[in-house]
Structures are given as C-alpha cells and as structure tokens.
Design a protein around this motif. Sequence first.
Motif, PDB file in Angstrom:
ATOM      1  N   ALA A  88       0.813  -1.216   0.000  1.00  0.00           N
ATOM      2  CA  ALA A  88       0.000   0.000   0.000  1.00  0.00           C
ATOM      3  C   ALA A  88       0.844   1.263   0.000  1.00  0.00           C
ATOM      4  N   VAL A  89       2.072   1.195   0.543  1.00  0.00           N
ATOM      5  CA  VAL A  89       2.941   2.374   0.583  1.00  0.00           C
ATOM      6  C   VAL A  89       4.323   1.994   0.062  1.00  0.00           C
ATOM      7  N   GLY A  90       4.985   2.965  -0.546  1.00  0.00           N
ATOM      8  CA  GLY A  90       6.361   2.778  -0.970  1.00  0.00           C
ATOM      9  C   GLY A  90       7.308   3.093   0.170  1.00  0.00           C
ATOM     10  N   LEU A  91       8.561   2.678   0.014  1.00  0.00           N
ATOM     11  CA  LEU A  91       9.564   2.928   1.045  1.00  0.00           C
ATOM     12  C   LEU A  91      10.888   3.303   0.407  1.00  0.00           C
ATOM     13  N   THR A  92      11.468   4.394   0.873  1.00  0.00           N
ATOM     14  CA  THR A  92      12.847   4.746   0.574  1.00  0.00           C
ATOM     15  C   THR A  92      13.617   4.607   1.876  1.00  0.00           C
ATOM     16  N   GLU A  93      14.508   3.631   1.919  1.00  0.00           N
ATOM     17  CA  GLU A  93      15.208   3.301   3.170  1.00  0.00           C
ATOM     18  C   GLU A  93      16.634   3.815   3.137  1.00  0.00           C
ATOM     19  N   TYR A  94      17.015   4.515   4.206  1.00  0.00           N
ATOM     20  CA  TYR A  94      18.375   5.022   4.350  1.00  0.00           C
ATOM     21  C   TYR A  94      18.987   4.526   5.650  1.00  0.00           C
ATOM     22  N   ASP A  95      20.303   4.414   5.650  1.00  0.00           N
ATOM     23  CA  ASP A  95      21.038   4.282   6.891  1.00  0.00           C
ATOM     24  C   ASP A  95      20.787   5.546   7.732  1.00  0.00           C
ATOM     25  N   GLU A  96      20.891   5.406   9.065  1.00  0.00           N
ATOM     26  CA  GLU A  96      20.607   6.558   9.934  1.00  0.00           C
ATOM     27  C   GLU A  96      21.526   7.742   9.629  1.00  0.00           C
ATOM     28  N   GLY A  97      22.794   7.469   9.375  1.00  0.00           N
ATOM     29  CA  GLY A  97      23.716   8.553   9.037  1.00  0.00           C
ATOM     30  C   GLY A  97      23.352   9.208   7.723  1.00  0.00           C
ATOM     31  N   MET A  98      22.965   8.404   6.735  1.00  0.00           N
ATOM     32  CA  MET A  98      22.541   8.949   5.448  1.00  0.00           C
ATOM     33  C   MET A  98      21.301   9.823   5.618  1.00  0.00           C
ATOM     34  N   PHE A  99      20.376   9.370   6.441  1.00  0.00           N
ATOM     35  CA  PHE A  99      19.145  10.114   6.690  1.00  0.00           C
ATOM     36  C   PHE A  99      19.471  11.485   7.287  1.00  0.00           C
ATOM     37  N   MET A 100      20.366  11.507   8.273  1.00  0.00           N
ATOM     38  CA  MET A 100      20.757  12.771   8.892  1.00  0.00           C
ATOM     39  C   MET A 100      21.419  13.698   7.882  1.00  0.00           C
ATOM     40  N   PHE A 101      22.288  13.137   7.027  1.00  0.00           N
ATOM     41  CA  PHE A 101      22.963  13.968   6.036  1.00  0.00           C
ATOM     42  C   PHE A 101      21.991  14.492   4.983  1.00  0.00           C
ATOM     43  N   GLY A 102      20.951  13.729   4.677  1.00  0.00           N
ATOM     44  CA  GLY A 102      19.924  14.218   3.763  1.00  0.00           C
ATOM     45  C   GLY A 102      19.212  15.437   4.314  1.00  0.00           C
ATOM     46  N   LEU A 103      18.869  15.394   5.607  1.00  0.00           N
ATOM     47  CA  LEU A 103      18.256  16.557   6.252  1.00  0.00           C
ATOM     48  C   LEU A 103      19.242  17.716   6.332  1.00  0.00           C
ATOM     49  N   LEU A 104      20.508  17.387   6.631  1.00  0.00           N
ATOM     50  CA  LEU A 104      21.535  18.423   6.741  1.00  0.00           C
ATOM     51  C   LEU A 104      21.746  19.125   5.406  1.00  0.00           C
ATOM     52  N   ALA A 105      21.738  18.357   4.321  1.00  0.00           N
ATOM     53  CA  ALA A 105      21.874  18.958   2.989  1.00  0.00           C
ATOM     54  C   ALA A 105      20.713  19.901   2.704  1.00  0.00           C
ATOM     55  N   ALA A 106      19.503  19.460   3.018  1.00  0.00           N
ATOM     56  CA  ALA A 106      18.334  20.318   2.795  1.00  0.00           C
ATOM     57  C   ALA A 106      18.383  21.559   3.668  1.00  0.00           C
ATOM     58  N   ALA A 107      18.856  21.393   4.913  1.00  0.00           N
ATOM     59  CA  ALA A 107      18.946  22.529   5.829  1.00  0.00           C
ATOM     60  C   ALA A 107      19.898  23.594   5.291  1.00  0.00           C
ATOM     61  N   HIS A 108      20.956  23.176   4.583  1.00  0.00           N
ATOM     62  CA  HIS A 108      21.931  24.105   4.032  1.00  0.00           C
ATOM     63  C   HIS A 108      21.645  24.433   2.567  1.00  0.00           C
ATOM     64  N   ARG A 109      20.490  23.981   2.060  1.00  0.00           N
ATOM     65  CA  ARG A 109      20.076  24.242   0.681  1.00  0.00           C
ATOM     66  C   ARG A 109      21.098  23.728  -0.324  1.00  0.00           C
TER      67      ARG A 109
END
Length: 319
Positions: A88-109
């Motif tokens: 019913a739902v899709g999933l994009t799975e990241y390692d915890e460190g990768m997930f944090m860096f994804g947010l960090l990249a967005a935070a710094h544009r």
Amino acid sequence: MTAEEVVASLESGMTVGIGGWGSRRKPMALVRAVCGSALKDLTIVSCGGPDVGLLCAAGKVRRVVAPFVTLDSIPLEPHFRAARQSGAVGLTEYDEGMFMFGLLAAAHRLPFLPIRAGLGSDVMRVNPGLRTVRSPYDAAGRPYGGAGRGAGKDAGEDAEENTEENTEGSAEGSAEEEGEELVAVPALTLDAALIHLERADTRGNGRYLGPDPYLDDLFAKAAARTYLSCERLVDPGGLAGPPQTLLVSRMHVAGVVEAPAGAHFTECGDHDRDEAFQRHYAASAADPEAWAAFADRFLSGDETAYRDAVRRWHEERAG
C-alpha cells in the motif's frame, strides 16, 4: 495556532517531515489531526514510530522515507508492517547517518552531501537511484590530479607561485590518483515539518527537556515551513534553562500549537512512554475489528476527547 489550522495549511501530495525518534517525542496531536483530515498521498520523512503507523492506517501515505519504523519496546510498527506487506505504501530506506545527512543537505540548501555510510551495504541495492561521487581531495585536503599542488602552502604565500606549480604539474598529475568513493545523499527537502517539544514560547522558540534533541532542529531547517507543538506554551522570555536546550529558533517556525500530552503515547520529557497503551495500540492493529473499535474510541474526536478516552481506559484497567 490550533492543530486544525496547521492541518488546513497542508496539501495532499506534500512531503512532510515528522520529528522525534521511534516512539519518542512524536507530535502525535498534529498527526492525529492529519489522520482526521482529507489529506492524502503524503510522502512522510521520519525516524518512524506510531506517527508513520497511524498515518498508514488512515490511508494518508504514498511513500515513507525512513531509516526505521519502530515502537522501540515493540520492534516493528504494526500498521507500517501491514502497509508494506500489502504494497500500500512505498519505502525509501536510508542508513541513519545517510538520513541525517539528507536533512543536513536540505537545511543548508545543498543538492546532496557526501558520506561513507551505505557503502558496501544493501542500502545501495534497495535504493538504485542513489549515486556515488569521487572526492576531489585526498585525506589531507589536497586536490587530486595536480590541479592544486600548491594547496598545501600557507594561505599567505604568493598566489602566483601556486598557480605556476599547478600549471606545470597539471598534465602529468591529471590521472595520478583517484579520490575516495562516497555516497551522494540527496537533500531531504520538506514542504512542511511537524515537531513536538516540551516548551515553546508564543513566538515559536522551542526548548527540549529530555536527554536527546533527536533531529528536530534539522527537520525545522530542512522544511519550507515548520509547525511546532508543545506541552506548554509560555510568554516570550519564559523559556528558562541552559541555552543548548533552546533547540528551535522562531526564525524556522511558521506556527506554534499548545498541545498538552501532545506526544502521547510516546515518550516525552514531561512523561514516560505509556507502555500499557502502546501495547493496546499494537494489539488492536493485529485485528481489523479490534482496530475499528480502537479508532472509534480514541481517534474519532478532538484532542480533549482523546485525553478523556485514554484516562477512562486506564481507570478501567485499574478498576
């Protein structure tokens, strides 16, 4: 704002980040309001817990982006598991460190950030869209390929000398070495973020009281707009405590909601996780009739009705 006003500002199809971690300090009052709305086709970015589970059960989710979805003391969130097993739902799975860096990249544009996490793991296999990049620098920060042979000189040395050395060595060094391979984690850019802290002031500054900030500050910075719910709202200047506990700045907050017990049943600095109620939630998820009864009793009204229903349920157990 009210929780209903927050939800009214959201749109179907949005990418929504949700703060907290597993079954800890989740903005459950805001999540319950989303569950009762007409929103749908959401992409939920979260260190997932019952926030993801409830939204999946309510049919609000198109895709989940997460390193995990757990209730902590119960290893796997049951509604999320059912949604994944049924497709019913899709999933994009990241390692915890990768997930944090994804947010960090967005935070710094930034479009992405490089990281070693994920190399040699199945994260790369289950996310075929991920790419790798080669570092242009060696471990000492010197450019590869001879293009920066003067880079190791002190900053005050003659720039012309550096340029001459670079030119002389560029041809012979262009293919000397190849930089380290790194995963290019794409930015987890959010249309909106929902977070919950123990205290906030009416301007939108937020303070946490628990032992861990989780990634709530990054969610706030990665989002086009952030909505902050809190256990207690105070006047400006009323957020006493160490400066490092002032996690979220008003400059990142579009609206603040006072929501007493707004993290229930997850753990929060003002209260422990309601383990008995969490077990009841998970057990109800295993049976459609039991879940329908749970949803009718606890999720069919507003937050006042929810708190009253939870109180009566505990009284019946003690009874």
